[in-house]
Design a protein around this motif. Sequence first.
Motif, PDB file in Angstrom:
ATOM      1  N   PRO A  54       4.260 -20.807   6.788  1.00  0.00           N
ATOM      2  CA  PRO A  54       4.108 -21.180   8.017  1.00  0.00           C
ATOM      3  C   PRO A  54       4.320 -19.952   9.694  1.00  0.00           C
ATOM      4  CG  PRO A  54       4.824 -22.859   7.070  1.00  0.00           C
ATOM      5  CD  PRO A  54       4.124 -21.907   6.249  1.00  0.00           C
ATOM      6  N   ALA A  55       6.199 -19.883   8.597  1.00  0.00           N
ATOM      7  CA  ALA A  55       5.989 -18.767  10.343  1.00  0.00           C
ATOM      8  C   ALA A  55       5.738 -18.115  10.524  1.00  0.00           C
ATOM      9  CB  ALA A  55       7.916 -18.646   9.651  1.00  0.00           C
ATOM     10  N   VAL A  56       5.211 -17.374   9.964  1.00  0.00           N
ATOM     11  CA  VAL A  56       4.275 -16.092  10.299  1.00  0.00           C
ATOM     12  C   VAL A  56       3.387 -16.751  11.231  1.00  0.00           C
ATOM     13  CG1 VAL A  56       2.698 -14.674   9.170  1.00  0.00           C
ATOM     14  CG2 VAL A  56       4.621 -14.927   8.300  1.00  0.00           C
ATOM     15  N   LEU A  57       2.316 -17.983  10.941  1.00  0.00           N
ATOM     16  CA  LEU A  57       1.695 -18.749  11.418  1.00  0.00           C
ATOM     17  C   LEU A  57       2.629 -18.691  12.982  1.00  0.00           C
ATOM     18  CD1 LEU A  57      -0.841 -20.647   9.280  1.00  0.00           C
ATOM     19  CD2 LEU A  57      -1.300 -18.430  10.057  1.00  0.00           C
ATOM     20  N   ALA A  58       3.290 -19.236  12.899  1.00  0.00           N
ATOM     21  CA  ALA A  58       3.741 -19.611  14.183  1.00  0.00           C
ATOM     22  C   ALA A  58       4.046 -18.732  15.062  1.00  0.00           C
ATOM     23  CB  ALA A  58       5.215 -21.067  14.032  1.00  0.00           C
ATOM     24  N   LEU A  59       4.859 -17.492  14.451  1.00  0.00           N
ATOM     25  CA  LEU A  59       4.543 -16.009  15.320  1.00  0.00           C
ATOM     26  C   LEU A  59       3.048 -15.882  15.898  1.00  0.00           C
ATOM     27  CD1 LEU A  59       7.224 -14.406  13.263  1.00  0.00           C
ATOM     28  CD2 LEU A  59       7.364 -15.070  15.674  1.00  0.00           C
ATOM     29  N   GLU A  60       1.803 -15.254  14.887  1.00  0.00           N
ATOM     30  CA  GLU A  60       0.967 -15.193  15.681  1.00  0.00           C
ATOM     31  C   GLU A  60       0.346 -15.943  16.163  1.00  0.00           C
ATOM     32  OE1 GLU A  60      -1.891 -15.127  11.771  1.00  0.00           O
ATOM     33  OE2 GLU A  60      -1.007 -13.686  10.943  1.00  0.00           O
ATOM     34  N   ASN A  61       0.847 -17.284  16.549  1.00  0.00           N
ATOM     35  CA  ASN A  61       0.215 -18.435  17.609  1.00  0.00           C
ATOM     36  C   ASN A  61       0.459 -18.389  18.894  1.00  0.00           C
ATOM     37  OD1 ASN A  61      -1.973 -19.438  16.204  1.00  0.00           O
ATOM     38  ND2 ASN A  61      -0.326 -21.432  15.574  1.00  0.00           N
ATOM     39  N   LEU A  62       2.038 -17.482  19.026  1.00  0.00           N
ATOM     40  CA  LEU A  62       3.109 -16.816  20.054  1.00  0.00           C
ATOM     41  C   LEU A  62       2.543 -15.866  20.664  1.00  0.00           C
ATOM     42  CD1 LEU A  62       5.500 -17.802  21.543  1.00  0.00           C
ATOM     43  CD2 LEU A  62       7.455 -16.544  19.641  1.00  0.00           C
ATOM     44  N   TRP A  63       2.453 -14.736  19.696  1.00  0.00           N
ATOM     45  CA  TRP A  63       0.905 -13.778  20.064  1.00  0.00           C
ATOM     46  C   TRP A  63       0.160 -14.022  20.900  1.00  0.00           C
ATOM     47  CZ3 TRP A  63      -3.078 -11.734  18.586  1.00  0.00           C
ATOM     48  CH2 TRP A  63      -3.575  -9.943  19.342  1.00  0.00           C
ATOM     49  N   LEU A  64      -0.423 -14.528  20.308  1.00  0.00           N
ATOM     50  CA  LEU A  64      -2.098 -15.223  20.658  1.00  0.00           C
ATOM     51  C   LEU A  64      -1.732 -15.687  22.328  1.00  0.00           C
ATOM     52  CD1 LEU A  64      -4.428 -16.898  18.007  1.00  0.00           C
ATOM     53  CD2 LEU A  64      -4.789 -14.429  19.399  1.00  0.00           C
ATOM     54  N   ILE A  65      -1.064 -16.655  22.805  1.00  0.00           N
ATOM     55  CA  ILE A  65      -0.518 -17.288  24.381  1.00  0.00           C
ATOM     56  C   ILE A  65       0.014 -15.893  24.203  1.00  0.00           C
ATOM     57  CG2 ILE A  65       1.325 -18.853  25.068  1.00  0.00           C
ATOM     58  CD1 ILE A  65       0.711 -20.676  22.356  1.00  0.00           C
ATOM     59  N   THR A  66       0.766 -15.332  24.128  1.00  0.00           N
ATOM     60  CA  THR A  66       1.127 -13.876  24.500  1.00  0.00           C
ATOM     61  C   THR A  66      -0.068 -13.484  25.575  1.00  0.00           C
ATOM     62  OG1 THR A  66       3.497 -14.018  23.708  1.00  0.00           O
ATOM     63  CG2 THR A  66       2.429 -12.608  25.035  1.00  0.00           C
ATOM     64  N   VAL A  67      -0.898 -12.534  24.347  1.00  0.00           N
ATOM     65  CA  VAL A  67      -2.060 -12.130  24.862  1.00  0.00           C
ATOM     66  C   VAL A  67      -2.790 -12.615  25.842  1.00  0.00           C
ATOM     67  CG1 VAL A  67      -3.868 -11.695  23.868  1.00  0.00           C
ATOM     68  CG2 VAL A  67      -1.922 -11.306  22.872  1.00  0.00           C
ATOM     69  N   ALA A  68      -2.987 -14.583  25.887  1.00  0.00           N
ATOM     70  CA  ALA A  68      -3.545 -15.436  26.691  1.00  0.00           C
ATOM     71  C   ALA A  68      -2.938 -14.983  28.037  1.00  0.00           C
ATOM     72  CB  ALA A  68      -3.759 -16.336  26.458  1.00  0.00           C
ATOM     73  N   ILE A  69      -1.671 -14.811  27.997  1.00  0.00           N
ATOM     74  CA  ILE A  69      -1.046 -15.139  29.755  1.00  0.00           C
ATOM     75  C   ILE A  69      -0.610 -13.601  29.969  1.00  0.00           C
ATOM     76  CG2 ILE A  69       1.687 -15.411  30.636  1.00  0.00           C
ATOM     77  CD1 ILE A  69       2.062 -17.484  28.522  1.00  0.00           C
ATOM     78  N   THR A  70      -1.409 -12.476  29.507  1.00  0.00           N
ATOM     79  CA  THR A  70      -1.648 -11.285  29.656  1.00  0.00           C
ATOM     80  C   THR A  70      -1.978 -11.063  30.474  1.00  0.00           C
ATOM     81  OG1 THR A  70       0.351 -10.547  28.246  1.00  0.00           O
ATOM     82  CG2 THR A  70      -0.620  -9.225  29.222  1.00  0.00           C
ATOM     83  N   LEU A  71      -3.279 -11.955  29.247  1.00  0.00           N
ATOM     84  CA  LEU A  71      -4.529 -11.835  30.409  1.00  0.00           C
ATOM     85  C   LEU A  71      -5.210 -12.113  31.699  1.00  0.00           C
ATOM     86  CD1 LEU A  71      -6.762 -11.935  26.845  1.00  0.00           C
ATOM     87  CD2 LEU A  71      -6.200  -9.418  28.294  1.00  0.00           C
TER      88      LEU A  71
END
Length: 93
Positions: A54-71
């Motif tokens: 769950p911790a790794v999945l939460a970090l992956e989701n945070l990464w996806l949100i960061t990518v979306a904001i960057t785009l």
Amino acid sequence: MIAPAILLPLGFVILQTRLLPRSYGWIAIAFGAVSQALGLIGLFSKQAFADINPAVLALENLWLITVAITLLINGSSREPRSVPTRQLFEQTT
């Protein structure tokens, strides 16, 4: 693991483009590798799967949100590069 293998090729694609910073590609590759390893370990250890996954999945989701904001930020700062129609029809000599 639901779909960790998607992050590995996605990371390699990000490394080949200039759409996102290269660090995003390396992070995607790292997440993909860790997710694959946790998926394999999770076959033999319920604790690793229940506690760490769950911790790794939460970090992956945070990464996806960061990518979306960057785009979104990079996409809004770029002006469209349209060519005026008269330039299309002008003959170059």
